[in-house]
Design a protein around this motif. Structure first.
Motif, PDB file in Angstrom:
ATOM      1  N   ALA A  41    -124.004   2.556  -9.450  1.00  0.00           N
ATOM      2  CA  ALA A  41    -122.708   2.925 -10.428  1.00  0.00           C
ATOM      3  C   ALA A  41    -123.299   2.658 -11.362  1.00  0.00           C
ATOM      4  O   ALA A  41    -123.008   1.579 -11.579  1.00  0.00           O
ATOM      5  CB  ALA A  41    -121.673   2.607  -9.620  1.00  0.00           C
ATOM      6  N   LYS A  42    -123.413   2.921 -12.461  1.00  0.00           N
ATOM      7  CA  LYS A  42    -123.521   2.658 -14.040  1.00  0.00           C
ATOM      8  C   LYS A  42    -123.270   3.809 -14.699  1.00  0.00           C
ATOM      9  O   LYS A  42    -123.213   4.825 -15.081  1.00  0.00           O
ATOM     10  CB  LYS A  42    -125.182   2.612 -14.532  1.00  0.00           C
ATOM     11  N   THR A  43    -122.681   2.983 -15.726  1.00  0.00           N
ATOM     12  CA  THR A  43    -122.269   4.245 -16.968  1.00  0.00           C
ATOM     13  C   THR A  43    -121.976   3.762 -18.334  1.00  0.00           C
ATOM     14  O   THR A  43    -122.471   1.858 -18.479  1.00  0.00           O
ATOM     15  CB  THR A  43    -120.064   3.544 -17.009  1.00  0.00           C
ATOM     16  N   HIS A  46    -122.955   9.418 -17.428  1.00  0.00           N
ATOM     17  CA  HIS A  46    -122.820   8.426 -15.492  1.00  0.00           C
ATOM     18  C   HIS A  46    -123.147   9.440 -14.105  1.00  0.00           C
ATOM     19  O   HIS A  46    -122.288  10.237 -14.021  1.00  0.00           O
ATOM     20  CB  HIS A  46    -121.224   9.073 -15.295  1.00  0.00           C
ATOM     21  N   ASN A  47    -124.646   9.045 -15.001  1.00  0.00           N
ATOM     22  CA  ASN A  47    -124.961   9.682 -13.462  1.00  0.00           C
ATOM     23  C   ASN A  47    -124.918  10.227 -12.152  1.00  0.00           C
ATOM     24  O   ASN A  47    -125.403  11.111 -11.832  1.00  0.00           O
ATOM     25  CB  ASN A  47    -126.990   9.534 -13.948  1.00  0.00           C
ATOM     26  N   VAL A  61    -116.062   1.407 -12.591  1.00  0.00           N
ATOM     27  CA  VAL A  61    -116.832   1.060 -13.559  1.00  0.00           C
ATOM     28  C   VAL A  61    -116.968   0.864 -15.421  1.00  0.00           C
ATOM     29  O   VAL A  61    -116.703   2.060 -15.571  1.00  0.00           O
ATOM     30  CB  VAL A  61    -118.247   1.491 -13.144  1.00  0.00           C
ATOM     31  N   PHE A  62    -116.745   0.209 -16.238  1.00  0.00           N
ATOM     32  CA  PHE A  62    -115.921   0.313 -17.322  1.00  0.00           C
ATOM     33  C   PHE A  62    -117.729   0.241 -17.724  1.00  0.00           C
ATOM     34  O   PHE A  62    -118.659  -0.579 -17.203  1.00  0.00           O
ATOM     35  CB  PHE A  62    -115.472  -0.799 -18.192  1.00  0.00           C
ATOM     36  N   TYR A  72    -116.231   5.710  -9.473  1.00  0.00           N
ATOM     37  CA  TYR A  72    -117.222   5.925  -8.906  1.00  0.00           C
ATOM     38  C   TYR A  72    -116.621   6.040  -7.133  1.00  0.00           C
ATOM     39  O   TYR A  72    -116.873   4.459  -6.625  1.00  0.00           O
ATOM     40  CB  TYR A  72    -118.981   5.463  -8.458  1.00  0.00           C
ATOM     41  N   GLY A  73    -115.898   7.132  -7.015  1.00  0.00           N
ATOM     42  CA  GLY A  73    -115.493   6.724  -5.776  1.00  0.00           C
ATOM     43  C   GLY A  73    -114.260   5.177  -5.579  1.00  0.00           C
ATOM     44  O   GLY A  73    -113.066   6.173  -5.949  1.00  0.00           O
TER      45      GLY A  73
END
Lengths: 108, 112
Positions: free
Chosen positions: A2-4, A24-25, A97-98, A92-93
């Motif tokens: 998870a990446k923002t 936010h893929n 994640v900032f 993400y669930g």
């Protein structure tokens, strides 16, 4: 993973519309997107939150395309006082994640 | 307008000392979060409470950090012993619906 992801910085002039995009893929069906504004030595301030399509409040709009892999914060007619760091937060669930933040500089 | 309260606002300590931060969430908010924000970065979640129970502390360095929310209202985050790398802003946030978070002003920690 998870990446923002957000742009590091943006410049604008007073009175212009500013659009800041967040990627936010790996966002899932039930995840939502929140944007915050932060001034130096202060806590983040809530701006807007959305799940899909478009959300508008008195200070901003949030556009989320159908695939939801990105979102765009739109600030209409910015002023000098809008100079700040803007953060995208994605859930993400059960993981929050900032992004690293986008420095917006508004010039006169 | 109700706000999240944090104290102290600033703390300077020497490495190996113990420090503690306090947070009072907005009344009625069952979810409470502690974040660490290093200068120039986004906040990183340390621990999340639902009432008095820990929901997520996977990013909390448990060898030196501890957090509690004994009565499900206010909360304390402790570091013992503090290290130079702990210098950061420690933010507390609360939420009524576990979705929209409202942040306090933060505690800026400097470890010398």
């Amino acid at each position: 993973l998870a990446k923002t992801t957000q742009p590091i910085s943006m410049d604008s002039y007073e009175g212009q519309e500013v659009n800041i995009t967040c990627s936010h893929n790996n966002i899932a069906t039930n995840d939502y997107i929140t944007w915050y504004q932060q001034f130096p030595s202060q806590g983040p301030r809530f701006i807007i939150q959305g799940y899909k399509t478009k959300v508008t409040n008195e200070v901003a709009s949030l556009f989320i395309p159908a695939d939801r892999k990105s979102s765009t914060l739109s600030l209409p007619r910015v002023s000098l006082s809008d100079t700040a760091v803007y953060y995208c937060l994605v859930t993400y669930g059960n993981k929050l994640v900032f992004g690293a933040g986008t420095i917006l500089r508004v010039k006169s | 307008e109700a706000e999240v309260a944090q104290s102290p606002r600033y703390k300077i300590t020497e490495k190996s000392q113990a420090v503690a931060f306090w947070c009072d969430p907005i009344s009625g908010h069952a979810t409470l979060y502690w974040y660490r924000q290093i200068l120039g970065q986004g906040p990183e979640l340390l621990v999340q409470f639902q009432d008095e129970s820990v929901v997520d502390d996977s990013q909390l360095p448990k060898d030196r950090f501890s957090a509690e929310r004994l009565k499900g209202v206010d909360s304390t985050l402790k570091i013992q012993p503090a290290e130079l790398g702990d210098s950061a802003m420690y933010l507390c946030a609360s939420s009524r619906d576990s979705k929209t978070q409202y942040f306090g002003p933060g505690t800026r920690l400097l470890v010398l």
